[in-house]
Design a protein around this motif. Structure first.
Motif, PDB file in Angstrom:
ATOM      1  N   ILE A  54     -36.157  12.941  16.569  1.00 39.97           N
ATOM      2  CA  ILE A  54     -35.621  12.535  15.264  1.00 39.97           C
ATOM      3  C   ILE A  54     -34.094  12.501  15.306  1.00 39.97           C
ATOM      4  O   ILE A  54     -33.462  11.583  14.791  1.00 39.97           O
ATOM      5  CB  ILE A  54     -36.123  13.477  14.158  1.00 39.97           C
ATOM      6  CG1 ILE A  54     -37.642  13.369  14.024  1.00 39.97           C
ATOM      7  CG2 ILE A  54     -35.451  13.160  12.825  1.00 39.97           C
ATOM      8  CD1 ILE A  54     -38.242  14.346  13.053  1.00 39.97           C
ATOM      9  N   LYS A  55     -33.492  13.498  15.928  1.00 40.33           N
ATOM     10  CA  LYS A  55     -32.035  13.531  16.059  1.00 40.33           C
ATOM     11  C   LYS A  55     -31.587  12.561  17.156  1.00 40.33           C
ATOM     12  O   LYS A  55     -32.127  12.586  18.267  1.00 40.33           O
ATOM     13  CB  LYS A  55     -31.566  14.936  16.416  1.00 40.33           C
ATOM     14  CG  LYS A  55     -31.621  15.946  15.281  1.00 40.33           C
ATOM     15  CD  LYS A  55     -31.132  17.305  15.777  1.00 40.33           C
ATOM     16  CE  LYS A  55     -31.139  18.344  14.670  1.00 40.33           C
ATOM     17  NZ  LYS A  55     -30.795  19.697  15.182  1.00 40.33           N
TER      18      LYS A  55
ATOM     19  N   ASP B 175     -35.224  19.295  17.289  1.00 37.24           N
ATOM     20  CA  ASP B 175     -35.240  18.896  15.881  1.00 37.24           C
ATOM     21  C   ASP B 175     -36.550  19.254  15.181  1.00 37.24           C
ATOM     22  O   ASP B 175     -36.844  18.763  14.097  1.00 37.24           O
ATOM     23  CB  ASP B 175     -34.976  17.393  15.748  1.00 37.24           C
ATOM     24  CG  ASP B 175     -35.832  16.555  16.687  1.00 37.24           C
ATOM     25  OD1 ASP B 175     -36.885  17.047  17.139  1.00 37.24           O
ATOM     26  OD2 ASP B 175     -35.438  15.414  16.998  1.00 37.24           O
TER      27      ASP B 175
ATOM     28  N   ASN C 105     -38.382  20.101  10.166  1.00 35.79           N
ATOM     29  CA  ASN C 105     -37.744  19.056  10.968  1.00 35.79           C
ATOM     30  C   ASN C 105     -36.293  18.907  10.526  1.00 35.79           C
ATOM     31  O   ASN C 105     -35.979  19.030   9.340  1.00 35.79           O
ATOM     32  CB  ASN C 105     -38.474  17.711  10.843  1.00 35.79           C
ATOM     33  CG  ASN C 105     -38.170  16.990   9.548  1.00 35.79           C
ATOM     34  OD1 ASN C 105     -38.923  17.125   8.582  1.00 35.79           O
ATOM     35  ND2 ASN C 105     -37.085  16.217   9.502  1.00 35.79           N
TER      36      ASN C 105
ATOM     37  N   ASN D 150     -33.534  14.557   9.362  1.00 38.03           N
ATOM     38  CA  ASN D 150     -34.055  13.649   8.338  1.00 38.03           C
ATOM     39  C   ASN D 150     -34.524  14.489   7.161  1.00 38.03           C
ATOM     40  O   ASN D 150     -35.388  15.362   7.313  1.00 38.03           O
ATOM     41  CB  ASN D 150     -35.214  12.816   8.887  1.00 38.03           C
ATOM     42  CG  ASN D 150     -35.704  11.761   7.905  1.00 38.03           C
ATOM     43  OD1 ASN D 150     -36.101  12.068   6.786  1.00 38.03           O
ATOM     44  ND2 ASN D 150     -35.689  10.503   8.320  1.00 38.03           N
TER      45      ASN D 150
ATOM     46  N   ASN E  57     -36.148  13.536   4.477  1.00 40.19           N
ATOM     47  CA  ASN E  57     -37.367  13.047   3.828  1.00 40.19           C
ATOM     48  C   ASN E  57     -37.250  13.172   2.313  1.00 40.19           C
ATOM     49  O   ASN E  57     -38.126  13.709   1.636  1.00 40.19           O
ATOM     50  CB  ASN E  57     -38.603  13.787   4.344  1.00 40.19           C
ATOM     51  CG  ASN E  57     -39.901  13.083   3.959  1.00 40.19           C
ATOM     52  OD1 ASN E  57     -39.884  11.939   3.515  1.00 40.19           O
ATOM     53  ND2 ASN E  57     -41.020  13.770   4.123  1.00 40.19           N
TER      54      ASN E  57
ATOM     55  N   SER F 141     -47.665  15.443   8.657  1.00 35.33           N
ATOM     56  CA  SER F 141     -47.058  16.377   9.612  1.00 35.33           C
ATOM     57  C   SER F 141     -47.688  17.762   9.477  1.00 35.33           C
ATOM     58  O   SER F 141     -47.900  18.457  10.485  1.00 35.33           O
ATOM     59  CB  SER F 141     -45.547  16.453   9.402  1.00 35.33           C
ATOM     60  OG  SER F 141     -45.209  17.083   8.178  1.00 35.33           O
TER      61      SER F 141
ATOM     62  N   SER G 135     -37.518  20.022   5.462  1.00 34.04           N
ATOM     63  CA  SER G 135     -36.768  18.975   6.162  1.00 34.04           C
ATOM     64  C   SER G 135     -35.298  19.102   5.823  1.00 34.04           C
ATOM     65  O   SER G 135     -34.934  19.563   4.740  1.00 34.04           O
ATOM     66  CB  SER G 135     -37.258  17.577   5.751  1.00 34.04           C
ATOM     67  OG  SER G 135     -38.612  17.378   6.087  1.00 34.04           O
TER      68      SER G 135
ATOM     69  N   LEU H 293     -39.067   9.131   7.115  1.00 34.58           N
ATOM     70  CA  LEU H 293     -39.318  10.121   8.157  1.00 34.58           C
ATOM     71  C   LEU H 293     -40.225   9.526   9.233  1.00 34.58           C
ATOM     72  O   LEU H 293     -41.340   9.085   8.925  1.00 34.58           O
ATOM     73  CB  LEU H 293     -39.984  11.362   7.553  1.00 34.58           C
ATOM     74  CG  LEU H 293     -40.365  12.468   8.536  1.00 34.58           C
ATOM     75  CD1 LEU H 293     -39.120  13.140   9.101  1.00 34.58           C
ATOM     76  CD2 LEU H 293     -41.267  13.504   7.853  1.00 34.58           C
ATOM     77  N   PRO H 294     -39.796   9.514  10.481  1.00 35.86           N
ATOM     78  CA  PRO H 294     -40.652   9.007  11.565  1.00 35.86           C
ATOM     79  C   PRO H 294     -41.720  10.039  11.921  1.00 35.86           C
ATOM     80  O   PRO H 294     -41.665  10.695  12.963  1.00 35.86           O
ATOM     81  CB  PRO H 294     -39.661   8.776  12.709  1.00 35.86           C
ATOM     82  CG  PRO H 294     -38.569   9.767  12.470  1.00 35.86           C
ATOM     83  CD  PRO H 294     -38.466   9.910  10.975  1.00 35.86           C
TER      84      PRO H 294
ATOM     85  N   LYS I 254     -43.452  10.858  15.295  1.00 38.84           N
ATOM     86  CA  LYS I 254     -42.789  11.664  16.320  1.00 38.84           C
ATOM     87  C   LYS I 254     -43.167  13.142  16.176  1.00 38.84           C
ATOM     88  O   LYS I 254     -43.365  13.849  17.174  1.00 38.84           O
ATOM     89  CB  LYS I 254     -41.280  11.478  16.237  1.00 38.84           C
ATOM     90  CG  LYS I 254     -40.815  10.059  16.564  1.00 38.84           C
ATOM     91  CD  LYS I 254     -39.304   9.945  16.536  1.00 38.84           C
ATOM     92  CE  LYS I 254     -38.854   8.520  16.903  1.00 38.84           C
ATOM     93  NZ  LYS I 254     -37.378   8.384  16.909  1.00 38.84           N
TER      94      LYS I 254
END
Length: 407
Positions: A25-26, A32, A78, A81, A83, A97, A116, A124-125, A128
């Motif tokens: 994510i980072k 992350d 996380n 991000n 979110n 998640s 988050s 938010l991906p 991942k």
């Protein structure tokens, strides 16, 4: 009772495991994803931002605590991000998640508490996080290195890890409390029971969620609710206190005041570390407002001074501009007589009897304000109300960091 911020010498609370992972994510490639697990389930007390705009994990976290009666088996954080402002898709991503981590550690999805931190408004991906969950869960452990991995993975613009611990003995049994936090900007928290500040506190005391919440509230009021870096309240602010009960000590009798003291000590240490690591901070300023009619009025004045751009920029250059202190206090919405106020900076008199103190020494005060830390004391001479509020200066570096944060 002992206190330390060094993980190498910390006795970690029993019943917890921690780990981290790099989910991608980072953009920096740093860890992350942070995970904490209490397999037997931990009682939880939590406080969240009072911002009307809240991130998806705050909504989902509140929902999960209600569903489980405030029992948590896993924490999923996380970084990179927030979110937040991501609509229904953000809520769905947060939920997915939690399901992924629940599957990986063997619990029910609503026993997972999500958080988050990072940029607002970016989807938010979650794929991942889902992909990283199984391998990350396999690395959980209860050593200082595992706890440190968790504490580091939650950081964003922070420049250093923030941890604190306390332990105490009751009837030959040791109770341990360890906490970590993140936050360097967007720090002006006003947490209520129901860049970002995230705080995770772990203890092996045996206590009900209700008791944990009742003990957490005053500890937060005397620590995280008494600091400000820039006055901006995050959409994601969270303080979570988890109790595994593995010490065998019940929260009754002498254990209660001992734990309350330990909790306040840890929270105040983490709060100070947050301000000290603030974005661009070169001076940490304690505002000691006394003589108010109530503690609430004292804090209202302290917060107004502590979040004043004019005061904060003066502190950046050690400018003893006491007029800005008075002006900020005067617009705080608290009635007082300016002729009764006295102000000292680093123990040096600057204002009394409605005017500049006859003992004011500008050069000496400037020199005192050049120190990394000092105290500004303001006495209203009205009553017994008091507030100790921790804040900082505002520098060019803060502007640089936040001018292009999203690019």
């Amino acid at each position: 009772m002992n206190s330390t911020a060094s993980l190498a010498t910390v006795a970690l609370p029993l019943g917890f495991k921690w780990t981290s992972a790099t989910a991608g994510i980072k953009a920096s490639g740093r860890p992350d994803m942070a995970i904490a697990v209490c397999e037997s389930g931990a009682a939880a007390g939590a406080m969240f931002t009072s911002n009307q705009m809240v991130a998806a994990p705050v909504t989902v976290g509140r929902r999960h605590l209600k569903a489980t009666g405030s029992i948590v088996k896993a924490v999923l954080v996380n970084s990179g991000n927030a979110n937040c402002a991501t609509g229904t898709a953000g809520l769905d991503a947060c939920q997915k998640s939690c399901v992924a981590l629940a599957d990986a550690v063997g619990c029910v999805f609503d026993e997972v508490f999500p958080s988050s931190t990072g940029i607002i408004g970016v989807p938010l991906p979650v794929e991942k996080l889902i992909a990283a969950a199984p391998a990350a869960a396999a690395t959980l452990g209860d050593t200082p290195a595992h706890a440190e991995a968790f504490a580091r993975a939650i950081l964003t613009t922070d420049t250093k890890m923030k941890v604190a611990a306390q332990s105490f003995e009751v009837d030959g049994k040791i109770v341990n409390l360890w906490g970590c936090s993140k936050g360097a900007g967007m720090i002006g928290p006003q947490l209520v029971p129901h860049a970002t500040m995230l705080v995770y506190l772990f203890t092996d005391l045996s206590a009900s969620p209700e008791l944990l919440s009742s003990m957490l509230t005053p500890a937060v009021e005397g620590s995280f609710n008494s600091i400000s870096i820039d006055g901006d309240m995050s959409t994601n602010d969270t303080v979570l206190l988890l109790a595994s009960a593995k010490s065998g000590v019940e929260a009754t009798g002498e254990a209660v005041p001992l734990f309350e003291a330990a909790l306040l000590e840890v929270c105040q240490s983490l709060a100070r570390q947050i301000v000290d690591d603030g974005e661009g901070v070169t001076h940490v300023v304690t505002l000691d407002v006394t003589g108010a009619r109530t503690d609430a009025e004292a804090k209202q004045i302290a917060r107004t001074i502590g979040e004043s751009p004019l005061c904060k920029t003066a502190w950046s250059s050690a400018d003893p501009n006491w007029g800005r202190l008075l002006a900020a206090a005067g617009r705080a919405g608290v009635a007082f007589d300016p002729n009764d106020i006295t102000i000292e900076i680093a123990g040096l008199p600057v204002f009394e009897n409605g005017m500049r103190s006859t003992a004011f020494d500008e050069a000496a005060t400037h020199a005192a304000m050049s120190a990394r830390e000092y105290t500004i004391a303001l006495d209203l001479h009205q009553g017994t109300g008091r507030s100790r509020f921790l804040t900082c200066d505002l520098t060019h570096e803060y502007v640089s960091i936040n001018a292009d944060y999203s690019t």
